[in-house]
Design a protein around this motif. Sequence first.
Motif, mmCIF file in Angstrom:
data_model
loop_
_atom_site.group_PDB
_atom_site.id
_atom_site.type_symbol
_atom_site.label_atom_id
_atom_site.label_comp_id
_atom_site.label_asym_id
_atom_site.label_seq_id
_atom_site.Cartn_x
_atom_site.Cartn_y
_atom_site.Cartn_z
ATOM 1 N N GLY A 66 0.783 -1.269 -0.029
ATOM 2 C CA GLY A 66 -0.154 -0.103 0.043
ATOM 3 C C GLY A 66 0.906 1.410 0.065
ATOM 4 O O GLY A 66 0.623 2.243 -0.614
ATOM 5 N N VAL A 67 1.894 1.337 0.643
ATOM 6 C CA VAL A 67 2.899 2.227 0.858
ATOM 7 C C VAL A 67 3.535 2.573 -0.496
ATOM 8 O O VAL A 67 3.667 3.659 -1.228
ATOM 9 C CB VAL A 67 3.892 2.198 1.977
ATOM 10 C CG1 VAL A 67 5.067 3.426 1.885
ATOM 11 C CG2 VAL A 67 3.211 2.442 3.248
ATOM 12 N N LEU A 68 3.679 1.556 -1.146
ATOM 13 C CA LEU A 68 4.437 1.596 -2.448
ATOM 14 C C LEU A 68 3.570 2.182 -3.540
ATOM 15 O O LEU A 68 3.988 3.040 -4.495
ATOM 16 C CB LEU A 68 5.118 0.142 -2.878
ATOM 17 C CG LEU A 68 6.207 -0.404 -1.942
ATOM 18 C CD1 LEU A 68 6.650 -1.873 -2.643
ATOM 19 C CD2 LEU A 68 7.468 0.495 -2.112
ATOM 20 N N THR A 69 2.349 1.556 -3.482
ATOM 21 C CA THR A 69 1.409 1.989 -4.179
ATOM 22 C C THR A 69 1.323 3.624 -4.367
ATOM 23 O O THR A 69 1.173 4.537 -5.433
ATOM 24 C CB THR A 69 -0.154 1.502 -4.226
ATOM 25 O OG1 THR A 69 0.111 0.032 -4.068
ATOM 26 C CG2 THR A 69 -1.058 2.065 -5.096
ATOM 27 N N ILE A 70 0.916 4.061 -3.142
ATOM 28 C CA ILE A 70 0.799 5.777 -2.914
ATOM 29 C C ILE A 70 2.095 6.328 -3.317
ATOM 30 O O ILE A 70 1.959 7.454 -4.082
ATOM 31 C CB ILE A 70 0.698 6.026 -1.353
ATOM 32 C CG1 ILE A 70 -0.854 5.465 -1.077
ATOM 33 C CG2 ILE A 70 0.537 7.431 -1.348
ATOM 34 C CD1 ILE A 70 -0.932 5.680 0.646
ATOM 35 N N GLN B 137 -8.494 -2.155 -7.214
ATOM 36 C CA GLN B 137 -7.683 -2.139 -5.883
ATOM 37 C C GLN B 137 -8.617 -1.815 -4.752
ATOM 38 O O GLN B 137 -8.810 -2.723 -3.938
ATOM 39 C CB GLN B 137 -6.502 -1.134 -5.797
ATOM 40 C CG GLN B 137 -5.688 -1.213 -7.094
ATOM 41 C CD GLN B 137 -4.794 -2.418 -6.949
ATOM 42 O OE1 GLN B 137 -4.335 -2.871 -5.952
ATOM 43 N NE2 GLN B 137 -4.466 -3.132 -8.259
ATOM 44 N N LEU B 138 -9.474 -0.742 -4.971
ATOM 45 C CA LEU B 138 -10.199 -0.296 -3.810
ATOM 46 C C LEU B 138 -11.592 -1.251 -3.565
ATOM 47 O O LEU B 138 -11.820 -1.551 -2.478
ATOM 48 C CB LEU B 138 -10.476 1.331 -3.874
ATOM 49 C CG LEU B 138 -11.364 1.711 -2.455
ATOM 50 C CD1 LEU B 138 -10.479 1.661 -1.151
ATOM 51 C CD2 LEU B 138 -11.712 3.176 -2.827
ATOM 52 N N GLN B 139 -12.077 -1.450 -4.859
ATOM 53 C CA GLN B 139 -13.206 -1.971 -4.719
ATOM 54 C C GLN B 139 -12.986 -3.595 -4.289
ATOM 55 O O GLN B 139 -13.769 -4.147 -3.508
ATOM 56 C CB GLN B 139 -13.818 -2.210 -6.229
ATOM 57 C CG GLN B 139 -15.080 -3.166 -6.117
ATOM 58 C CD GLN B 139 -15.769 -3.125 -7.525
ATOM 59 O OE1 GLN B 139 -16.556 -2.536 -8.066
ATOM 60 N NE2 GLN B 139 -15.129 -4.135 -8.267
ATOM 61 N N ALA B 140 -11.945 -4.200 -4.763
ATOM 62 C CA ALA B 140 -11.520 -5.474 -4.123
ATOM 63 C C ALA B 140 -11.299 -5.747 -2.967
ATOM 64 O O ALA B 140 -11.620 -6.837 -2.436
ATOM 65 C CB ALA B 140 -10.311 -6.132 -5.438
ATOM 66 N N ALA B 141 -10.721 -4.538 -2.525
ATOM 67 C CA ALA B 141 -10.191 -4.609 -1.251
ATOM 68 C C ALA B 141 -11.330 -4.389 -0.226
ATOM 69 O O ALA B 141 -11.693 -5.268 0.839
ATOM 70 C CB ALA B 141 -9.379 -3.579 -0.795
#
Length: 329
Positions: free
Chosen positions: A205-209, A246-250
Motif C-alpha cells: 500500500g505504501v509503495l502504491t501511494i 484495488q479499492l473495490q476488491a479490497a
Amino acid sequence: MEDLNGTIEPSCLQDPPLAIDVINQLDMFGMVLYSILTFMATVSLVVYLEECVYVYKKVPSPKKMTIIWVNGAAPVIAIMSCLGMWIPRSTMFTDMTSNSYFAVVIYKFLKLMLEEIGGEEAFLKHSGKKTLRISTGPCCCCCPCLPRVPVTRRTIFLLKLGSLQYAIMKTALSIFSIVLWTNGNFDLSDLEITGAAIWINPFIGVLTITALWPVSIMFMHLVKTLQSLKIIPKYAMYQLVLVLSQLQAAIISILSLDGTIACSPPFSSIARGSMLSQQLMIVEMFIVTLVTRLFYRRTYEPLVLDQHESDNGLNAKMIQSPAIGENAA
C-alpha cells in the motif's frame, strides 16, 4: 452458515471448489450468467487486440508500445477475472497477475504523458523554466506549503523512478507471496501479527501511494498542455481502473472476511466474495475497454505546443535589450 445447533456448514470452511464442481453446480441462471460474462471478457480481449494492430500501424515508436501497455490494463484484468471465475482455486495467481500488470501501467502512463508532449527533451524545452507543484494527491494534497521544485533531468528521473519502483517491487512481492502461499505461509484471512499478509499488504500500500504521486504531479503540470489530446478522460479511465481493481476488491475482501458476504456452498465466504468481485470486474472492465478505445484509437498527429509562452519570453528579451544598450552608453 449455521444450523439450529449452532454448528457451521463444513463446506463453508473448505478451500474454493474445483472448476468441475463449479460447472456441475450451475443452474440455468448460472450458465447464462457465466456465458455472458465470458463473452464480455472475450470481446474485451478482441477489441484490445484490434486496437493494438491499429496503434502498431499508425503510431511511431516508442509511443505505440506505451499506448499498447496502457490500453491493456482493462482487458488483462477482465481475462484474469474470467479465469478466476471459472477456476476459483487460481484466484491467487490471477489477482497477482492483474495487480502486477497494472503496476507496470502506472509507470507507463507517466511515460505516455512525456511521450505525448514529444519526449523528455521536448518536455525540458517546454517546461525548463517552470516548476512542479508537488503538493498533490495521494501523498501531499493537504500540504500546500511544500515548495515547488524546478523541472530538471534529475527531477524527471526521480519521478520516473518513483513509479518504476512499484512496477518492480509489486511483481517481486507477488512472486514472493505466491511462493509463501504454496508453503501455507500466506493467507489473506490470517490477520495475526505472525502472518505474512499483515506485513506484505501494508508495505504494498505504501509503495502504491509512492508510485501514484509522481503520476499526479506530472498530470497536474501537463493537463492544460495535453488537453487537446484528451488527457483528462484518459487520466480518469486510468484512475477508474485503479479504484475498481484495488479499492473495490479490497472492500469486498474485507466484507467477506468479517462474514458480511454469506457462505453459499460450495463457496465459503471468502471464495464467494472473490467470485463476486471477479464478476463485477468483468462487467466494469468490459465497459472501460469500450470507452478507452474511443480515446486511443484515433489519428495521431504531432502535438502543436502553445507558442504564447515563447512569444512572451522573446518580448522580454527585446525589452531588456534597449536597457542594456542605455547602460553601456
